[in-house]
Design a protein around this motif. Structure first.
Motif, PDB file in Angstrom:
ATOM      1  N   ASP A   1       0.838  -1.198   0.000  1.00  3.85           N
ATOM      2  CA  ASP A   1       0.000   0.000   0.000  1.00  3.85           C
ATOM      3  C   ASP A   1       0.877   1.254   0.000  1.00  3.85           C
ATOM      4  N   GLN A   2       0.565   2.171  -0.913  1.00  5.55           N
ATOM      5  CA  GLN A   2       1.380   3.376  -1.113  1.00  5.55           C
ATOM      6  C   GLN A   2       1.253   4.389   0.012  1.00  5.55           C
ATOM      7  N   GLU A   3       0.185   4.315   0.785  1.00  7.58           N
ATOM      8  CA  GLU A   3       0.017   5.232   1.911  1.00  7.58           C
ATOM      9  C   GLU A   3       0.705   4.695   3.172  1.00  7.58           C
ATOM     10  N   VAL A   4       0.646   3.402   3.388  1.00  8.22           N
ATOM     11  CA  VAL A   4       1.271   2.791   4.571  1.00  8.22           C
ATOM     12  C   VAL A   4       2.796   2.773   4.413  1.00  8.22           C
ATOM     13  N   LYS A   5       3.285   2.426   3.247  1.00  7.21           N
ATOM     14  CA  LYS A   5       4.715   2.461   2.901  1.00  7.21           C
ATOM     15  C   LYS A   5       5.591   1.584   3.798  1.00  7.21           C
ATOM     16  N   ILE A   6       5.225   0.327   3.909  1.00  4.80           N
ATOM     17  CA  ILE A   6       6.057  -0.604   4.672  1.00  4.80           C
ATOM     18  C   ILE A   6       7.377  -0.803   3.935  1.00  4.80           C
ATOM     19  N   LYS A   7       8.457  -0.785   4.671  1.00  2.00           N
ATOM     20  CA  LYS A   7       9.796  -0.954   4.086  1.00  2.00           C
ATOM     21  C   LYS A   7      10.167  -2.442   4.078  1.00  2.00           C
ATOM     22  N   TRP A   8       9.542  -3.179   3.158  1.00  2.00           N
ATOM     23  CA  TRP A   8       9.840  -4.601   3.012  1.00  2.00           C
ATOM     24  C   TRP A   8      11.205  -4.747   2.352  1.00  2.00           C
ATOM     25  N   PRO A   9      12.007  -5.725   2.754  1.00  2.24           N
ATOM     26  CA  PRO A   9      13.319  -5.923   2.123  1.00  2.24           C
ATOM     27  C   PRO A   9      13.249  -6.840   0.889  1.00  2.24           C
ATOM     28  N   ILE A  10      12.123  -6.788   0.173  1.00  2.00           N
ATOM     29  CA  ILE A  10      11.911  -7.658  -0.989  1.00  2.00           C
ATOM     30  C   ILE A  10      10.976  -6.940  -1.958  1.00  2.00           C
ATOM     31  N   LYS A  11      11.185  -7.178  -3.240  1.00  2.00           N
ATOM     32  CA  LYS A  11      10.326  -6.555  -4.258  1.00  2.00           C
ATOM     33  C   LYS A  11       9.326  -7.539  -4.851  1.00  2.00           C
ATOM     34  N   LYS A  12       9.680  -8.828  -4.933  1.00  2.00           N
ATOM     35  CA  LYS A  12       8.815  -9.834  -5.552  1.00  2.00           C
ATOM     36  C   LYS A  12       8.637 -11.021  -4.607  1.00  2.00           C
ATOM     37  N   PRO A  13       7.775 -10.856  -3.599  1.00  2.00           N
ATOM     38  CA  PRO A  13       7.556 -11.961  -2.660  1.00  2.00           C
ATOM     39  C   PRO A  13       6.664 -13.040  -3.265  1.00  2.00           C
ATOM     40  N   ILE A  14       6.625 -14.166  -2.595  1.00  2.00           N
ATOM     41  CA  ILE A  14       5.688 -15.245  -2.928  1.00  2.00           C
ATOM     42  C   ILE A  14       4.415 -14.956  -2.136  1.00  2.00           C
ATOM     43  N   LEU A  15       3.280 -14.870  -2.841  1.00  2.00           N
ATOM     44  CA  LEU A  15       2.003 -14.488  -2.229  1.00  2.00           C
ATOM     45  C   LEU A  15       0.904 -15.486  -2.577  1.00  2.00           C
ATOM     46  N   SER A  16      -0.072 -15.618  -1.696  1.00  2.00           N
ATOM     47  CA  SER A  16      -1.269 -16.394  -2.005  1.00  2.00           C
ATOM     48  C   SER A  16      -2.146 -15.575  -2.958  1.00  2.00           C
ATOM     49  N   LYS A  17      -3.132 -16.225  -3.570  1.00  2.00           N
ATOM     50  CA  LYS A  17      -4.077 -15.502  -4.431  1.00  2.00           C
ATOM     51  C   LYS A  17      -4.761 -14.388  -3.647  1.00  2.00           C
ATOM     52  N   LYS A  18      -5.177 -14.696  -2.412  1.00  2.00           N
ATOM     53  CA  LYS A  18      -5.867 -13.724  -1.560  1.00  2.00           C
ATOM     54  C   LYS A  18      -4.974 -12.515  -1.260  1.00  2.00           C
ATOM     55  N   ASP A  19      -3.703 -12.771  -0.994  1.00  2.00           N
ATOM     56  CA  ASP A  19      -2.799 -11.682  -0.634  1.00  2.00           C
ATOM     57  C   ASP A  19      -2.370 -10.843  -1.836  1.00  2.00           C
ATOM     58  N   LYS A  20      -2.510 -11.384  -3.044  1.00  2.50           N
ATOM     59  CA  LYS A  20      -2.193 -10.624  -4.258  1.00  2.50           C
ATOM     60  C   LYS A  20      -3.235  -9.550  -4.542  1.00  2.50           C
ATOM     61  N   ILE A  21      -4.440  -9.679  -3.964  1.00  2.35           N
ATOM     62  CA  ILE A  21      -5.517  -8.725  -4.264  1.00  2.35           C
ATOM     63  C   ILE A  21      -5.944  -7.969  -3.001  1.00  2.35           C
ATOM     64  N   GLY A  22      -4.968  -7.623  -2.163  1.00  3.01           N
ATOM     65  CA  GLY A  22      -5.265  -6.876  -0.961  1.00  3.01           C
ATOM     66  C   GLY A  22      -5.862  -5.509  -1.258  1.00  3.01           C
ATOM     67  N   LYS A  23      -6.611  -5.000  -0.326  1.00  4.40           N
ATOM     68  CA  LYS A  23      -7.278  -3.696  -0.467  1.00  4.40           C
ATOM     69  C   LYS A  23      -6.346  -2.585  -0.006  1.00  4.40           C
ATOM     70  N   ASN A  24      -6.574  -1.384  -0.530  1.00  3.35           N
ATOM     71  CA  ASN A  24      -5.751  -0.253  -0.085  1.00  3.35           C
ATOM     72  C   ASN A  24      -6.288   0.296   1.222  1.00  3.35           C
ATOM     73  N   LEU A  25      -5.510   1.160   1.836  1.00  7.52           N
ATOM     74  CA  LEU A  25      -5.851   1.692   3.157  1.00  7.52           C
ATOM     75  C   LEU A  25      -7.190   2.411   3.156  1.00  7.52           C
ATOM     76  N   GLU A  26      -7.522   3.068   2.079  1.00  3.21           N
ATOM     77  CA  GLU A  26      -8.774   3.817   1.972  1.00  3.21           C
ATOM     78  C   GLU A  26      -9.986   2.939   2.261  1.00  3.21           C
ATOM     79  N   PHE A  27      -9.935   1.678   1.882  1.00  2.00           N
ATOM     80  CA  PHE A  27     -11.025   0.733   2.125  1.00  2.00           C
ATOM     81  C   PHE A  27     -11.367   0.622   3.607  1.00  2.00           C
ATOM     82  N   PHE A  28     -10.375   0.769   4.457  1.00  2.00           N
ATOM     83  CA  PHE A  28     -10.547   0.555   5.902  1.00  2.00           C
ATOM     84  C   PHE A  28     -10.931   1.818   6.666  1.00  2.00           C
ATOM     85  N   ARG A  29     -10.991   2.953   6.008  1.00  2.00           N
ATOM     86  CA  ARG A  29     -11.345   4.215   6.687  1.00  2.00           C
ATOM     87  C   ARG A  29     -12.788   4.224   7.111  1.00  2.00           C
TER      88      ARG A  29
END
Length: 171
Positions: A143-171
């Motif tokens: 998420d571009q607003e949260v900006k977590i500093k992950w030490p990886i650019k291309k992680p292995i993700l589940s189908k569910k995690d590939k389609i995560g919602k942006n922060l705005e959804f949770f407001r």
């Protein structure tokens, strides 16, 4: 055991006691008198290197969690999604391994996820509420607003995690 608060209210590091001898170690993980919470449900996950699990939250029947690494090393992340919180959208991360003398307490209202940094990770979760599949959702790990500093650019993700919602959804 001791509790250490961090810079986001509610998150806590549980300093555990480890006892070492020539056989290995014995570790106290959790005591109810430190965090007065009824934990109903324990689960474990196994992941390989570069897997991100999360960032998960149940919008109904939210879960508090205690995270302990049984094998390997992870970057653990909690994102504050409590609507009226001063730190809404902020995250806290830490590295936890099987050699760490602590666990991570995450209260209700936070999205949680982790990145497996070692070849294999086994993570134990104590949960205050049972799984509620109908309200499970995922915050986008990049998420571009949260900006977590992950030490990886291309992680292995589940189908569910590939389609995560942006922060705005949770407001």
């Amino acid at each position: 055991m001791k509790i250490k608060n961090v810079n986001i209210a509610g998150l806590k590091i549980i300093k555990t006691k480890m006892f070492f001898d020539n056989r290995g170690f014995f570790k106290e993980v959790f005591k109810n008198n430190l965090i007065k919470k009824n934990f109903k449900f324990d689960v474990m996950s196994s992941s390989k290197k570069n897997v991100i699990r999360g960032l998960h939250i149940q919008t109904k029947k939210p879960q508090a969690k205690v995270i302990t690494v049984v094998l390997g090393k992870i970057m653990d992340v909690a994102v504050d999604l409590r609507k009226n919180s001063k730190t809404f959208g902020k995250y806290y991360s830490l590295i936890i391994s099987d050699k760490s003398e602590y666990s991570f307490y995450i209260p209700e209202g936070f999205a949680h996820g982790f990145l497996c940094l070692s070849n294999k990770c086994i993570v134990h979760y104590k949960c205050s509420e049972y799984r509620h599949k109908e309200s499970e959702t995922t915050l986008d790990w990049r998420d571009q607003e949260v900006k977590i500093k992950w030490p990886i650019k291309k992680p292995i993700l589940s189908k569910k995690d590939k389609i995560g919602k942006n922060l705005e959804f949770f407001r």
